[in-house]
Design an enzyme around this catalytic site. Structure first.
Site, mmCIF file in Angstrom:
data_model
loop_
_atom_site.group_PDB
_atom_site.id
_atom_site.type_symbol
_atom_site.label_atom_id
_atom_site.label_comp_id
_atom_site.label_asym_id
_atom_site.label_seq_id
_atom_site.Cartn_x
_atom_site.Cartn_y
_atom_site.Cartn_z
ATOM 1 N N LYS A 185 29.905 54.188 51.409
ATOM 2 C CA LYS A 185 30.902 51.987 51.280
ATOM 3 C C LYS A 185 31.958 51.886 50.660
ATOM 4 C CE LYS A 185 28.921 49.896 47.208
ATOM 5 N NZ LYS A 185 29.948 48.997 46.986
ATOM 6 N N ASN A 186 32.438 52.886 49.864
ATOM 7 C CA ASN A 186 33.474 52.770 49.113
ATOM 8 C C ASN A 186 34.701 52.913 49.878
ATOM 9 O OD1 ASN A 186 31.761 51.075 46.901
ATOM 10 N ND2 ASN A 186 32.932 52.696 45.422
ATOM 11 N N CYS B 62 31.837 40.682 35.556
ATOM 12 C CA CYS B 62 31.186 41.178 36.079
ATOM 13 C C CYS B 62 30.176 42.203 35.682
ATOM 14 C CB CYS B 62 31.715 42.420 36.457
ATOM 15 S SG CYS B 62 31.295 43.894 37.208
ATOM 16 N N ARG C 206 36.128 44.818 33.954
ATOM 17 C CA ARG C 206 37.801 44.935 35.397
ATOM 18 C C ARG C 206 38.289 44.123 35.335
ATOM 19 N NH1 ARG C 206 32.431 47.090 39.486
ATOM 20 N NH2 ARG C 206 34.190 47.929 39.865
ATOM 21 N N PRO C 207 39.773 44.078 34.901
ATOM 22 C CA PRO C 207 40.625 43.015 35.387
ATOM 23 C C PRO C 207 41.265 43.452 36.542
ATOM 24 C CG PRO C 207 41.017 44.570 32.721
ATOM 25 C CD PRO C 207 39.338 44.474 33.844
ATOM 26 N N VAL C 208 42.289 42.715 36.717
ATOM 27 C CA VAL C 208 43.136 42.947 38.328
ATOM 28 C C VAL C 208 44.651 43.347 37.445
ATOM 29 C CG1 VAL C 208 41.223 42.399 39.912
ATOM 30 C CG2 VAL C 208 43.189 40.638 38.949
ATOM 31 N N ASP C 209 44.652 43.616 36.686
ATOM 32 C CA ASP C 209 46.362 43.620 35.885
ATOM 33 C C ASP C 209 47.028 43.993 36.252
ATOM 34 O OD1 ASP C 209 44.464 44.815 34.135
ATOM 35 O OD2 ASP C 209 46.205 45.008 32.166
ATOM 36 N N LEU C 210 46.730 45.599 36.534
ATOM 37 C CA LEU C 210 46.940 46.722 37.395
ATOM 38 C C LEU C 210 47.854 46.207 39.159
ATOM 39 C CD1 LEU C 210 45.747 49.798 35.838
ATOM 40 C CD2 LEU C 210 47.659 48.401 34.991
ATOM 41 N N ASP D 138 30.126 56.295 39.094
ATOM 42 C CA ASP D 138 28.789 55.878 40.039
ATOM 43 C C ASP D 138 27.778 57.080 40.222
ATOM 44 O OD1 ASP D 138 30.415 53.839 40.250
ATOM 45 O OD2 ASP D 138 31.498 54.232 42.510
ATOM 46 N N ARG E 279 22.673 46.192 49.103
ATOM 47 C CA ARG E 279 24.203 46.102 48.494
ATOM 48 C C ARG E 279 24.589 47.188 48.704
ATOM 49 N NH1 ARG E 279 27.104 43.846 43.729
ATOM 50 N NH2 ARG E 279 28.640 44.333 44.978
HETATM 51 C C1 UD1 Z 1 35.852 51.804 42.521
HETATM 52 C C2 UD1 Z 1 34.719 51.606 42.866
HETATM 53 C C3 UD1 Z 1 33.457 51.707 42.025
HETATM 54 C C4 UD1 Z 1 33.753 52.917 41.528
HETATM 55 C C5 UD1 Z 1 35.645 52.619 40.450
HETATM 56 C C6 UD1 Z 1 35.926 53.771 39.731
HETATM 57 C C7 UD1 Z 1 34.756 50.500 45.585
HETATM 58 C C8 UD1 Z 1 34.687 49.629 46.092
HETATM 59 N N1 UD1 Z 1 34.564 50.751 43.677
HETATM 60 O O1 UD1 Z 1 36.238 50.438 41.246
HETATM 61 O O2 UD1 Z 1 32.582 52.004 42.703
HETATM 62 O O3 UD1 Z 1 32.763 52.251 40.237
HETATM 63 O O4 UD1 Z 1 36.164 52.775 41.138
HETATM 64 O O5 UD1 Z 1 35.495 55.066 40.097
HETATM 65 O O6 UD1 Z 1 35.359 51.542 45.508
HETATM 66 N N2 UD1 Z 1 41.357 48.504 35.201
HETATM 67 C C9 UD1 Z 1 41.837 47.849 34.694
HETATM 68 N N3 UD1 Z 1 43.211 47.341 35.171
HETATM 69 C C10 UD1 Z 1 43.213 47.367 36.704
HETATM 70 C C11 UD1 Z 1 42.023 47.936 37.590
HETATM 71 C C12 UD1 Z 1 40.922 48.760 37.110
HETATM 72 O O7 UD1 Z 1 41.901 47.444 33.408
HETATM 73 O O8 UD1 Z 1 43.990 46.223 37.427
HETATM 74 C C13 UD1 Z 1 40.022 50.085 34.751
HETATM 75 C C14 UD1 Z 1 38.458 49.309 35.095
HETATM 76 O O9 UD1 Z 1 38.342 48.314 33.924
HETATM 77 C C15 UD1 Z 1 38.174 50.544 34.589
HETATM 78 C C16 UD1 Z 1 39.293 51.120 35.249
HETATM 79 O O10 UD1 Z 1 40.362 51.010 35.205
HETATM 80 O O11 UD1 Z 1 37.944 50.702 33.729
HETATM 81 C C17 UD1 Z 1 38.755 51.961 36.948
HETATM 82 O O12 UD1 Z 1 38.717 50.463 37.736
HETATM 83 P P1 UD1 Z 1 38.961 51.030 39.733
HETATM 84 O O13 UD1 Z 1 38.828 52.621 39.264
HETATM 85 O O14 UD1 Z 1 39.944 50.138 39.147
HETATM 86 O O15 UD1 Z 1 37.195 50.382 39.932
HETATM 87 P P2 UD1 Z 1 37.035 49.257 41.187
HETATM 88 O O16 UD1 Z 1 38.262 49.775 41.789
HETATM 89 O O17 UD1 Z 1 37.044 47.973 41.128
#
Ligand code: UD1
Length: 429
Positions: free
Chosen positions: A22-23, A126, A131-135, A316, A408
């Site tokens: 899926k991922n 969520c 789970r922010p998107v700042d990065l 996961d 899902r």
């Molecule tokens: C992906 C996987 C999810 C898995 C996760 C970690 C998919 C579709 N989903 O989720 O199943 O559990 O990787 O292996 O592939 N973070 C920030 N800022 C950001 C982005 C992330 O602080 O902009 C933090 C998150 O809150 C978390 C960590 O970074 O603590 C890792 O998150 P991330 O690897 O980005 O997870 P996803 O890509 O959402």
């Protein structure tokens, strides 16, 4: 709403075909936005999230064609998608769609790279933490994007196109790495991504992008170099096997006892989890058809595990391991370092008789002699499947409610388990 009824106590014996990941499927489908030619994906799992992403991409003008059945097709073959983003008609991804699936936020990268603009809703809350998107935003800015937040939307533009740059992630992020690679693939000049996520799905997507004409090297390591190209073309790619599905069924076998071949599974995709399963008392061996897991005599041994980015133990699989440890002969400790608040399964496992104590990010699990079936419900995908694992070993009947979480991420879960002897059935309605 469908429910799943399980009567525990039967060992699993037989074989389970592992589906496409899926991922990897989700970012591969999103990568189709980078080209006006057709991307053909094989071994795509039949999952609710794939259907949902199909709808989200449809909103941008993407056509997804699923060819009819072919001779020799079985339910175990994944299906093939022909995805064509010949014309992108809309660069906005609305809240109603993005809020249903976080990964759909990632469309921001290919839309911006190809069209010079994108307006994508912030994903919102969520069940497993903030789970922010700042990065992800930082990565796009490093490639020259101008970003504003307006009315809950991220509005991104890059008038003259994106430009290569250096991106250093302060924290390993899978979504951030996918986003950076997709954006850099069509940027002008070269990009270096440091502290990149090393998850196998990143390498799989990069592999597909390279077939489409991208110039990406180092994917699968923490340092990825991307030489931007002006245009990408169509390609055909088969999705790699799902390591989380593999680990989940491996733990189900470890939990119930028995002997199962996980067909098509690849050990190098989840070595850390296989090591933990072996440590817990099961036999794990690689065969040329996949991975064989068995537990015959002796019980489940306790383990101490901390989740970490790949190649560490995956977050996961944390809930599934916790379910397994509820029956261990002794005390286990599991520490979750990736997501805050990813312990919702604890309360539900307790309903089956598990003894789990939470202290911050660490769960201490006192193994119990037996679990007893009960009605349960879960609020995320991995948590739901942990309840299935526990139910397979619990005395009597467990009813798992809110099955849409399982749909899902797990293809035909009840069929795969019942073919190995589990008493499990879906109750519709
Ligand atoms: C992906 C996987 C999810 C898995 C996760 C970690 C998919 C579709 N989903 O989720 O199943 O559990 O990787 O292996 O592939 N973070 C920030 N800022 C950001 C982005 C992330 O602080 O902009 C933090 C998150 O809150 C978390 C960590 O970074 O603590 C890792 O998150 P991330 O690897 O980005 O997870 P996803 O890509 O959402």
């Amino acid at each position: 709403m469908d429910r799943i009824r399980i009567v525990g106590g039967r060992p699993l014996v037989g074989s389970i075909a592992i589906s496409g990941a899926k991922n990897a499927t989700l970012p591969l489908m999103i990568a189709s936005l980078l080209t006006d030619q057709t991307l053909v994906l094989d071994n795509v799992p039949r999952l609710a999230d794939v259907g949902l992403l199909q709808r989200i991409l449809g909103n941008h003008g993407v056509d997804v064609m699923v060819p009819g059945k072919r001779p020799g097709d079985t339910p175990d073959n994944g299906h093939t998608l022909h995805i064509s983003a010949a014309r992108i008609v809309d660069t906005t991804a609305p809240y109603e769609l993005v809020s249903k699936m976080r990964a759909s936020f990632w469309v921001i990268a290919p839309l911006l790279a190809r069209m010079g603009e994108a307006k994508v809703s912030l994903p919102g809350g969520c069940a497993i933490g903030t789970r922010p998107v700042d990065l992800l935003i930082m990565a796009l800015e490093r490639l020259g994007a101008k970003i504003d937040i307006d009315g809950g939307y991220v509005v991104a533009s890059a008038k003259g196109g994106l430009k290569g740059g250096e991106i250093r992630f302060p924290k390993v992020t899978v979504g951030g790495t996918h986003t950076a690679i997709m954006a850099a693939a069509l940027a002008n000049g070269s990009t270096l991504i440091e502290n990149a996520a090393r998850e196998p799905e990143i390498a799989d997507v990069a592999d597909c992008l390279n077939k489409m004409g991208a110039k990406i090297s180092g994917a699968g390591t923490s340092r990825i170099a991307v030489e931007g190209v002006a245009k990408l073309s169509g390609a055909r790619h088969s999705v790699l096997p799902d390591r989380i599905e593999t680990g989940t069924y491996a733990m189900a076998v470890a939990m119930t006892g028995g002997d199962v071949l996980l067909e098509g599974a690849r050990p190098e995709l989840l070595q850390s989890a296989l090591d933990v399963i072996a440590q817990s008392g099961s036999e794990v061996s690689a065969t040329n058809q996949g991975i064989r897991v068995s537990r015959k005599n002796g019980g489940i041994m306790p383990v101490e595990v901390t989740t970490a980015p790949f190649p560490g133990f995956p977050t996961d699989l944390q809930a599934q391991l916790m379910a397994l440890m509820t029956r261990a002969k002794g005390t286990s400790r599991i520490t979750e370092t990736i997501f805050e608040n990813r312990f919702m399964h604890v309360q539900e496992l307790a309903r089956l008789g598990a003894h789990i104590h939470l202290d911050g990010e660490t769960a201490t699990i006192e193994g119990v002699g037996k679990l007893k079936g009960a009605p349960v419900m879960a609020t995320d995908l991995r948590a739901s499947v942990s309840l299935v694992i526990a139910a397979l070993a619990a005395e009597g009947e467990t009813m798992v409610n809110r099955v849409y979480h399982l749909d899902r991420g797990f293809e035909r879960l009840e069929d795969k388990l019942s073919a190995c002897g589990a008493a499990i059935e879906r109750i519709s309605g």
